[in-house]
Design a protein around this motif. Structure first.
Motif, mmCIF file in Angstrom:
data_model
loop_
_atom_site.group_PDB
_atom_site.id
_atom_site.type_symbol
_atom_site.label_atom_id
_atom_site.label_comp_id
_atom_site.label_asym_id
_atom_site.label_seq_id
_atom_site.Cartn_x
_atom_site.Cartn_y
_atom_site.Cartn_z
ATOM 1 N N SER A 186 60.889 30.711 61.840
ATOM 2 C CA SER A 186 62.332 31.422 61.865
ATOM 3 C C SER A 186 63.401 32.262 62.757
ATOM 4 O O SER A 186 63.206 33.122 62.815
ATOM 5 N N GLY A 187 62.832 31.791 63.664
ATOM 6 C CA GLY A 187 62.945 31.737 65.306
ATOM 7 C C GLY A 187 63.139 31.134 66.396
ATOM 8 O O GLY A 187 61.888 30.547 66.388
ATOM 9 N N ASP A 188 63.999 31.563 67.565
ATOM 10 C CA ASP A 188 63.688 30.077 68.792
ATOM 11 C C ASP A 188 63.170 31.101 69.552
ATOM 12 O O ASP A 188 63.628 30.584 71.096
ATOM 13 N N ARG A 189 63.094 32.703 69.395
ATOM 14 C CA ARG A 189 63.299 33.098 71.422
ATOM 15 C C ARG A 189 61.841 34.342 70.773
ATOM 16 O O ARG A 189 61.852 34.404 69.232
ATOM 17 N N GLY A 190 60.974 35.018 71.305
ATOM 18 C CA GLY A 190 59.802 35.479 71.175
ATOM 19 C C GLY A 190 59.143 36.135 70.175
ATOM 20 O O GLY A 190 58.188 34.158 70.048
ATOM 21 N N LEU A 191 58.241 35.905 69.675
ATOM 22 C CA LEU A 191 57.843 36.180 68.266
ATOM 23 C C LEU A 191 58.356 35.290 67.195
ATOM 24 O O LEU A 191 59.097 36.463 67.154
ATOM 25 N N VAL A 192 57.888 34.810 66.722
ATOM 26 C CA VAL A 192 58.323 33.853 65.558
ATOM 27 C C VAL A 192 57.317 33.395 64.156
ATOM 28 O O VAL A 192 55.947 33.808 64.852
ATOM 29 N N GLN A 193 57.815 33.242 63.062
ATOM 30 C CA GLN A 193 56.798 33.287 61.792
ATOM 31 C C GLN A 193 56.743 31.889 62.009
ATOM 32 O O GLN A 193 57.945 31.077 61.669
ATOM 33 N N VAL A 194 55.881 31.294 61.477
ATOM 34 C CA VAL A 194 55.260 29.528 61.185
ATOM 35 C C VAL A 194 54.833 29.719 59.831
ATOM 36 O O VAL A 194 53.699 29.955 59.259
ATOM 37 N N ALA A 195 55.746 28.956 59.039
ATOM 38 C CA ALA A 195 55.728 28.138 57.402
ATOM 39 C C ALA A 195 55.387 27.332 56.691
ATOM 40 O O ALA A 195 56.451 26.201 57.944
ATOM 41 N N THR A 196 53.722 27.130 56.358
ATOM 42 C CA THR A 196 53.761 25.353 55.468
ATOM 43 C C THR A 196 53.713 24.556 54.218
ATOM 44 O O THR A 196 53.580 26.279 53.777
ATOM 45 N N ALA A 197 54.201 24.363 53.924
ATOM 46 C CA ALA A 197 53.907 23.621 52.754
ATOM 47 C C ALA A 197 52.130 24.466 52.045
ATOM 48 O O ALA A 197 52.309 24.164 50.442
ATOM 49 N N VAL A 198 51.441 23.124 53.046
ATOM 50 C CA VAL A 198 50.054 23.928 52.354
ATOM 51 C C VAL A 198 49.363 24.251 53.619
ATOM 52 O O VAL A 198 49.658 24.425 54.436
ATOM 53 N N ALA A 199 48.295 24.080 53.141
ATOM 54 C CA ALA A 199 47.460 24.826 53.976
ATOM 55 C C ALA A 199 46.875 23.947 55.551
ATOM 56 O O ALA A 199 45.661 23.631 55.578
ATOM 57 N N ASN A 200 47.517 23.936 56.586
ATOM 58 C CA ASN A 200 47.750 23.053 57.784
ATOM 59 C C ASN A 200 46.488 24.064 58.741
ATOM 60 O O ASN A 200 46.384 23.022 59.540
ATOM 61 N N PHE A 201 47.107 25.752 58.693
ATOM 62 C CA PHE A 201 45.613 25.659 59.224
ATOM 63 C C PHE A 201 44.264 26.164 59.063
ATOM 64 O O PHE A 201 43.770 26.878 59.474
ATOM 65 N N GLN A 202 44.099 26.751 58.226
ATOM 66 C CA GLN A 202 42.925 26.025 57.949
ATOM 67 C C GLN A 202 42.119 25.788 58.550
ATOM 68 O O GLN A 202 40.787 26.071 58.669
ATOM 69 N N ALA A 203 41.951 24.417 59.095
ATOM 70 C CA ALA A 203 41.220 23.664 60.136
ATOM 71 C C ALA A 203 40.920 24.477 61.290
ATOM 72 O O ALA A 203 39.950 25.279 62.448
ATOM 73 N N THR A 204 42.003 25.043 61.603
ATOM 74 C CA THR A 204 42.230 25.843 62.743
ATOM 75 C C THR A 204 41.373 27.542 62.684
ATOM 76 O O THR A 204 40.334 27.710 63.394
ATOM 77 N N LEU A 205 41.276 28.331 61.143
ATOM 78 C CA LEU A 205 40.783 29.048 60.615
ATOM 79 C C LEU A 205 38.919 28.726 61.201
ATOM 80 O O LEU A 205 38.292 29.284 61.959
ATOM 81 N N ALA A 206 39.084 27.709 60.911
ATOM 82 C CA ALA A 206 37.714 27.457 60.686
ATOM 83 C C ALA A 206 36.734 27.100 62.047
ATOM 84 O O ALA A 206 36.115 27.687 62.642
ATOM 85 N N ALA A 207 37.688 26.263 63.584
ATOM 86 C CA ALA A 207 37.827 26.291 64.117
ATOM 87 C C ALA A 207 37.517 27.763 65.366
ATOM 88 O O ALA A 207 36.102 28.295 65.972
ATOM 89 N N ILE A 208 38.830 28.915 65.205
ATOM 90 C CA ILE A 208 38.364 29.910 65.182
ATOM 91 C C ILE A 208 37.004 30.520 64.985
ATOM 92 O O ILE A 208 36.255 31.494 65.322
ATOM 93 N N LYS A 209 36.345 30.664 63.721
ATOM 94 C CA LYS A 209 35.332 31.292 63.735
ATOM 95 C C LYS A 209 34.037 30.542 64.341
ATOM 96 O O LYS A 209 33.355 31.297 64.279
ATOM 97 N N ALA A 210 33.995 28.830 64.072
ATOM 98 C CA ALA A 210 32.381 28.857 64.390
ATOM 99 C C ALA A 210 32.826 29.188 66.609
ATOM 100 O O ALA A 210 31.650 28.935 67.120
#
Length: 616
Positions: A186-210
């Motif tokens: 959504s931008g190139d400075r400060g706080l931005v939003q990242v959106a993907t077409a598929v659930a790419n961050f499911q593994a990230t959530l699992a690692a955070i939970k572990a």
């Protein structure tokens, strides 16, 4: 009565059941003894291998250093605004602001770094001594060729010790996963939003939970320990209260004081328990919510999205989207195709390392651009003492060790050999010489720190000799080594066959001629071997040198025997006390250098003994 042949009696004595049993028992004892000896040898060899392997593994990172390649513009206004020459040019260059030159050369690769925190992080990846190194290089180049002013020069400057360790893989590991589906920023400075077409961050959530579950378990164990401490304090208070009523007047006040102290400890423990319970509840809530939404902080692994040449540090993560802080701005905000962007995990949490995510982002960018090189750490072999691990070296300590051992050898070798010759060949055998010989043997077994106390009391306090100078260190080590050389020289002289001296005396030589022309040359290999081994022993001593204050922070080479210096063992002792991780590698590397010197001196002793040794 029939006589039994003696041969039969001998045969039966050695072949009956009892004899066979004794023989087997003897073989078992011999086998057990040999097995114990072999086991002891293997155990000692195993310990030696583990010791050397540990030191070598720890020392390997210290022998290389990471450098950054920067283009520095040698501007006339910065280095020689008055157009000076000769000595004036050298003074003008030394007065230049090289810190600004280094910072400017770095910012040329990151023009978007404008905030103070970003600039501080960028400057932190380069060694604090980079400006001094650059000044030395520029001064040498411009004095040789003043026409270089106004040109652009490429220089290699050492990176900070934490940046160097990170690039060597000593700080944390990186795990890179290719992203699936298209990615939008959504931008190139400060706080931005990242959106993907598929659930790419499911593994990230699992690692955070572990990681949160592990943190919850660790916190729960800490809470259980505090609760056990509180229970023990409560029981102790109950016992004190029960004994308070029966206590006499003198003990009454003492018990009241103990009850008050225990009560304060119990109150502090209960407060800690309350805080731990709040943290535990918060962590449990975060772990439960991590199924669909995860919050990243400095206590868990950092996750970054790398796309279009930029880096975004994630803060809030859902299955197919996330929000985060831009560390490196992307080249464009175009949609990134599948497989052309990455999710990067920095395994060790930011709170557990001394290098931040922003510094890692800058290092990775420089590495991808081919501006980071790893070379032999010349500073380690040519430098002196420094508070910065990447600038610290052993050369000054090696020179100090050489000067100190030179003083030691010049004093103890002639005195020790002369004393040995006199005691062995010329001294009368009476009560006085017996006392001297006993004292020499006792002095060889005196702890080395006693010689340090003697040097402190005599050389420094009485004669007021310079502190931390090679001449004082050499005197102390000479006192410590002298008995060893005397004993070794006497043993070497005694090993010469008496027939050599008797033959010399028989052809008309005097006693002195027989000793100095015949006995001493034949004993010299043994004398030299003992001297070298004594010097090797002196080289590894630290305690006496610490007692005479030979712990000076020496950066430059000592100019003489009276200048401040340090020795390799003392340098190792000082580095081992520094908290930086890089100094642990430097300490191991310095130990290897010291071991090489000791091995070389022992090898020289073996060579001299085998070359000049006579067999009688």
């Amino acid at each position: 009565m029939t006589d039994i042949p003696s041969s039969r009696i001998a045969t039966e004595l050695h072949t009956d059941a009892a004899a066979v049993k004794r023989l087997k028992a003897r073989y078992r004892r011999e086998f057990a003894f040999q097995a114990l000896g072999l086991g002891a040898l293997l155990l000692a060899a195993g310990f030696l291998v583990v010791f050397l392997a540990t030191i070598i593994v720890q020392a390997i990172p210290a022998f290389t250093q990471s450098y950054v390649k920067l283009d520095v513009v040698l501007r006339q206004d910065d280095l020689n605004p008055q157009n000076a020459s000769g000595e004036e040019l050298a003074r003008a260059i030394n007065a230049g602001n090289f810190d600004a030159l280094v910072a400017g050369a770095l910012r040329a690769h990151f023009p978007d770094v404008t905030e103070r925190a970003e600039r501080r992080a960028l400057n932190h990846i380069v060694s604090s001594g980079a400006a001094t190194i650059l000044r030395r290089q520029v001064l040498a180049d411009l004095l040789a060729d003043p026409t270089l002013i106004g040109t652009r020069q490429q220089v290699l400057l050492p990176l900070d010790d934490m940046a160097d360790l990170y690039l060597k893989g000593q700080i944390t590991a990186l795990q890179v996963v290719k992203g699936e589906g298209e990615l939008r920023l959504s931008g190139d400075r400060g706080l931005v939003q990242v959106a993907t077409a598929v659930a790419n961050f499911q593994a990230t959530l699992a690692a955070i939970k572990a990681e949160l579950i592990v943190a919850v378990d660790r916190l729960r164990r800490e809470l259980d320990g505090q609760e056990r401490v509180a229970a023990g304090l409560e029981q102790q208070l109950a016992r004190l209260d029960a004994g308070l009523a029966d206590a006499q007047a003198a003990a009454h006040a003492r018990l009241q004081g103990r009850i008050a102290e225990e009560g304060r400890q119990l109150a502090a423990t209960r407060a800690a328990i309350a805080g731990l319970r709040e943290r535990l509840a918060a962590l449990q809530a975060k772990a439960a919510a991590a199924e669909t939404r995860g919050t990243l902080d400095s206590g868990v692994s950092s996750f970054l999205v790398r796309a279009n040449g930029g880096l975004v540090k994630l803060g809030e993560v859902e299955r197919a989207s996330a929000s985060g802080q831009v560390l490196l701005p992307p080249r464009s905000l175009e949609t990134v195709p599948s497989g052309q962007w990455d999710i990067v995990r920095i395994v060790v949490p930011e709170a557990s390392r001394r290098i931040g995510d922003r510094e890692i982002a800058y290092l990775e960018a420089l590495k991808q651009r081919g501006l980071v090189e790893r070379r032999i750490a010349y500073e380690f072999f040519t430098g002196g003492a420094s508070r910065e691990p990447e600038l610290a070296g052993v050369w000054v300590a090696i020179v100090g060790s050489f000067l100190t051992l030179l003083v030691t050898l010049a004093l103890c070798f002639p005195v020790g050999v002369a004393a040995a010759i006199y005691l062995e060949e010329f001294a009368p055998r009476n009560r006085a010489t017996e006392i001297i010989e006993v004292n020499i043997n006792n002095l060889a077994a005196v702890p080395s720190i006693i010689y340090g106390l003697l040097g402190l009391a005599v050389f420094l306090n009485v004669f007021e000799m310079p502190r931390s100078a090679p001449v004082v260190g050499g005197l102390v080590l000479a006192l410590m080594t002298l008995p060893i050389i005397i004993i070794a020289a006497r043993a070497a002289i005694r090993a010469v066959p008496p027939s050599v001296k008797e033959a010399a005396l028989g052809v008309g030589a005097s006693h002195q001629q027989a000793v100095f022309h015949h006995v001493l040359p034949l004993a010299m290999p043994g004398i030299l071997t003992g001297t070298i081994l004594g010097m090797a022993h002196a080289l590894g001593e630290t305690a006496p040198l610490l007692m005479i204050g030979m712990v000076a922070f020496v950066v430059d080479l000592p100019g003489g025997f009276a200048d401040a210096a340090t020795l390799l063992p003392v340098q190792i002792f000082m580095w081992a006390d520094f908290p930086e991780q890089a100094f642990r590698h430097k300490t191991a590397a310095a130990i290897l250098v010291l071991l090489l010197f000791l091995i070389a001196m022992n090898a020289l002793a073996v060579f001299l003994r085998r070359t000049f040794e006579r067999r009688w």
